[in-house]
Write a protein that holds these residues in place. Structure first.
Motif, PDB file in Angstrom:
ATOM      1  N   PRO A 281      -2.458  12.063   7.722  1.00 48.68           N
ATOM      2  CA  PRO A 281      -2.033  10.892   6.735  1.00 48.68           C
ATOM      3  C   PRO A 281      -2.906   9.708   7.256  1.00 48.68           C
ATOM      4  CG  PRO A 281      -0.003  12.206   7.661  1.00 48.68           C
ATOM      5  CD  PRO A 281      -1.301  12.643   8.311  1.00 48.68           C
TER       6      PRO A 281
ATOM      7  N   THR B  21      -8.386  12.248  -0.148  1.00 48.56           N
ATOM      8  CA  THR B  21      -7.905  13.208   0.707  1.00 48.56           C
ATOM      9  C   THR B  21      -8.005  13.067   2.282  1.00 48.56           C
ATOM     10  OG1 THR B  21      -9.590  14.849   0.096  1.00 48.56           O
ATOM     11  CG2 THR B  21      -7.570  15.005  -1.275  1.00 48.56           C
TER      12      THR B  21
ATOM     13  N   ALA C 243      -0.449   9.471   3.682  1.00 49.82           N
ATOM     14  CA  ALA C 243      -0.382  10.721   3.254  1.00 49.82           C
ATOM     15  C   ALA C 243      -1.792  11.443   3.247  1.00 49.82           C
ATOM     16  CB  ALA C 243       0.213  10.618   1.806  1.00 49.82           C
ATOM     17  N   THR C 244      -1.753  12.774   3.192  1.00 50.48           N
ATOM     18  CA  THR C 244      -3.157  13.447   3.102  1.00 50.48           C
ATOM     19  C   THR C 244      -3.712  13.481   1.738  1.00 50.48           C
ATOM     20  OG1 THR C 244      -1.783  15.481   2.736  1.00 50.48           O
ATOM     21  CG2 THR C 244      -2.401  14.710   5.011  1.00 50.48           C
ATOM     22  N   SER C 245      -3.138  12.931   0.791  1.00 52.31           N
ATOM     23  CA  SER C 245      -3.642  12.971  -0.631  1.00 52.31           C
ATOM     24  C   SER C 245      -3.239  11.718  -1.452  1.00 52.31           C
ATOM     25  CB  SER C 245      -3.276  14.293  -1.296  1.00 52.31           C
ATOM     26  OG  SER C 245      -3.891  14.190  -2.609  1.00 52.31           O
ATOM     27  N   LEU C 246      -3.900  10.810  -1.963  1.00 46.90           N
ATOM     28  CA  LEU C 246      -3.624   9.777  -2.937  1.00 46.90           C
ATOM     29  C   LEU C 246      -4.326   9.637  -3.901  1.00 46.90           C
ATOM     30  CD1 LEU C 246      -2.020   6.990  -2.973  1.00 46.90           C
ATOM     31  CD2 LEU C 246      -3.861   6.156  -1.787  1.00 46.90           C
ATOM     32  N   THR C 247      -3.820   9.334  -5.211  1.00 47.44           N
ATOM     33  CA  THR C 247      -4.642   9.236  -6.185  1.00 47.44           C
ATOM     34  C   THR C 247      -4.410   7.629  -6.819  1.00 47.44           C
ATOM     35  OG1 THR C 247      -4.364  11.434  -7.249  1.00 47.44           O
ATOM     36  CG2 THR C 247      -5.052   9.777  -8.725  1.00 47.44           C
ATOM     37  N   ILE C 248      -5.541   7.029  -6.940  1.00 44.46           N
ATOM     38  CA  ILE C 248      -5.524   5.729  -7.262  1.00 44.46           C
ATOM     39  C   ILE C 248      -6.032   5.561  -8.533  1.00 44.46           C
ATOM     40  CG2 ILE C 248      -6.632   3.160  -6.964  1.00 44.46           C
ATOM     41  CD1 ILE C 248      -7.221   4.314  -3.762  1.00 44.46           C
TER      42      ILE C 248
ATOM     43  N   ALA D   9       0.910  -1.212   0.067  1.00 45.87           N
ATOM     44  CA  ALA D   9      -0.056   0.052  -0.060  1.00 45.87           C
ATOM     45  C   ALA D   9       0.862   1.159   0.051  1.00 45.87           C
ATOM     46  CB  ALA D   9      -1.138  -0.011   1.295  1.00 45.87           C
ATOM     47  N   ALA D  10       0.155   2.428  -0.497  1.00 44.23           N
ATOM     48  CA  ALA D  10       0.867   3.831  -0.206  1.00 44.23           C
ATOM     49  C   ALA D  10       1.439   3.990   1.158  1.00 44.23           C
ATOM     50  CB  ALA D  10       0.273   4.682  -0.901  1.00 44.23           C
ATOM     51  N   THR D  11       2.304   4.611   1.220  1.00 42.34           N
ATOM     52  CA  THR D  11       2.854   5.301   2.460  1.00 42.34           C
ATOM     53  C   THR D  11       1.753   6.128   3.020  1.00 42.34           C
ATOM     54  OG1 THR D  11       5.243   5.143   1.896  1.00 42.34           O
ATOM     55  CG2 THR D  11       4.712   6.749   3.772  1.00 42.34           C
TER      56      THR D  11
ATOM     57  N   GLU E  43      -9.405  10.055  -6.191  1.00 37.84           N
ATOM     58  CA  GLU E  43      -8.763  10.908  -5.357  1.00 37.84           C
ATOM     59  C   GLU E  43      -8.959  10.877  -4.041  1.00 37.84           C
ATOM     60  OE1 GLU E  43      -8.785  15.391  -5.471  1.00 37.84           O
ATOM     61  OE2 GLU E  43      -7.436  14.865  -7.167  1.00 37.84           O
TER      62      GLU E  43
END
Length: 182
Positions: free
Chosen positions: A182, A178, A105-110, A101-103, A176
């Protein structure tokens, strides 16, 4: 490295992490496990020594007992390791691997969410102690929309959750995500 997926309450009777060290020096690994019930603690999850050119397998089943969602962080304090997490049935005939999984964060786009007429969902983890307010925006060729409506989802700190999404329709999308933390 982070891994997030279904827990034992969703059919993963056995949860294991494989730690591989290909370096010439020993590595020391700490595991952090967060479930839908909060932070899980075990005396066996810190200071795991992985000898050079070896693989160590650590069972997390007791830490994730009864959980419906599990989030696992693999952190090295000495050396480097590659990690993989598997979930399987109690008799071992069915095993699946969790993708990394992504680290946090406050924002991630899949990107590349496939078309589906069925409801989908997200596994979300909040590793810090502060509660998170999460919003999701679906981006499709037909435009943008919020699968949760105009509201955000509030998740407690140090928790892992599964959040169902409304059907994304018959077209591919990107999501997206948000959050205020995090």
């Amino acid at each position: 490295m982070w891994f997030v997926g279904p827990g034992q309450g969703n059919g993963a009777a056995q949860i294991r992490v494989d730690l591989m060290n290909t370096d010439p020096q020993a590595a020391s690994v700490d595991l952090s496990v967060i479930t839908d019930a909060g932070q899980a603690q075990s005396s066996n999850d810190t200071g795991i020594t992985v000898p050079p050119d070896r693989t160590v397998t650590q069972s997390l089943s007791s830490m994730a007992s009864g959980s419906s969602v599990v989030a696992i962080e693999v952190h090295t304090s000495i050396g480097r390791v590659a990690a993989a997490v598997s979930e399987g049935s109690s008799h071992g005939s069915t095993t699946s691997w969790l993708p990394s999984a992504a680290t946090p964060a406050t924002s991630l786009t899949i990107p590349g969410v496939p078309p589906s007429s069925k409801a989908a969902g997200l596994f979300l983890a909040v590793p810090g102690s502060t509660s998170a307010r999460v919003t999701v925006l679906a981006i499709t060729p037909q435009g943008h929309y919020q699968p949760f409506g105009a509201q955000s989802i509030d998740l407690p700190g140090q928790s892992a959750s599964y959040v169902p999404l409304t059907p994304l329709g018959g077209t591919a999308a990107a999501l997206e995500v948000t959050s205020n933390v995090p």
